[in-house]
Design a protein around this motif. Sequence first.
Motif, short mmCIF file in Angstrom:
data_model
loop_
_atom_site.label_atom_id
_atom_site.label_comp_id
_atom_site.label_asym_id
_atom_site.label_seq_id
_atom_site.Cartn_x
_atom_site.Cartn_y
_atom_site.Cartn_z
N GLY A 41 -5.27 8.36 1.21
CA GLY A 41 -6.64 8.29 0.71
C GLY A 41 -7.56 7.62 1.70
O GLY A 41 -8.69 8.07 1.93
N ILE A 42 -7.09 6.53 2.30
CA ILE A 42 -7.87 5.83 3.32
C ILE A 42 -8.08 6.72 4.54
O ILE A 42 -9.18 6.77 5.10
N GLN A 43 -7.06 7.44 4.93
CA GLN A 43 -7.17 8.36 6.06
C GLN A 43 -8.21 9.45 5.77
O GLN A 43 -9.04 9.76 6.62
N ASP A 44 -8.18 9.99 4.55
CA ASP A 44 -9.16 11.01 4.16
C ASP A 44 -10.57 10.44 4.23
O ASP A 44 -11.48 11.09 4.75
N LEU A 45 -10.76 9.24 3.69
CA LEU A 45 -12.07 8.60 3.73
C LEU A 45 -12.55 8.42 5.16
O LEU A 45 -13.70 8.72 5.48
N TYR A 74 0.85 -1.17 0.00
CA TYR A 74 0.00 0.00 0.00
C TYR A 74 0.89 1.23 0.00
O TYR A 74 1.69 1.42 0.91
N SER A 75 0.74 2.04 -1.00
CA SER A 75 1.57 3.22 -1.13
C SER A 75 1.17 4.27 -0.10
O SER A 75 0.09 4.20 0.50
N THR A 76 2.01 5.24 0.06
CA THR A 76 1.72 6.36 0.95
C THR A 76 0.48 7.09 0.47
O THR A 76 -0.36 7.49 1.27
N GLN A 77 0.33 7.19 -0.83
CA GLN A 77 -0.84 7.85 -1.41
C GLN A 77 -2.12 7.09 -1.05
O GLN A 77 -3.13 7.70 -0.69
N THR A 78 -2.08 5.76 -1.12
CA THR A 78 -3.24 4.94 -0.76
C THR A 78 -3.57 5.12 0.71
O THR A 78 -4.74 5.26 1.08
#
Length: 136
Positions: free
Chosen positions: A32-36, A25-29
């Motif tokens: 994204g999960i944190q934002d969600l 899982y990339s840092t970007q992913t």
Amino acid sequence: MLQKAKNKSSRQHMIKKKVTNQPVYSTQTRRGIQDLREIISGKWKLPILITLFEKPYKFKELCRKLRISPRMLTRELQDMEMNKLITRTVCNTKPKTVEYAVTQIGLTLKKVVAEMGAWGISYRKKMLTRNSKDSK
């Protein structure tokens, strides 16, 4: 001494193999999960969103349907509106009424919420099966 070197080498090989088999899982992913999580966190946001997936609702209808206090509903709706998940429309009626509906951005969560629901149903079945086996 040679035997220790071989063991150490095989352990390192095993460790590398285990790491490469796991999904990355990339840092970007992760962001994204944190934002969600931040956007849909809390007790009421998902139930509100799921209800609004059905159709637009007026404020009092949402209060009754969800059995939520007006104060809590107001706070959650404001947060969801700020995050562009819902729209707020003041109707030209007397007394004034307000209607809430899901935005296009909010609708993109429909598939995610459905997957979460499917996972929850599957998990519950597994736990019920496990618990019934444990009690025998």
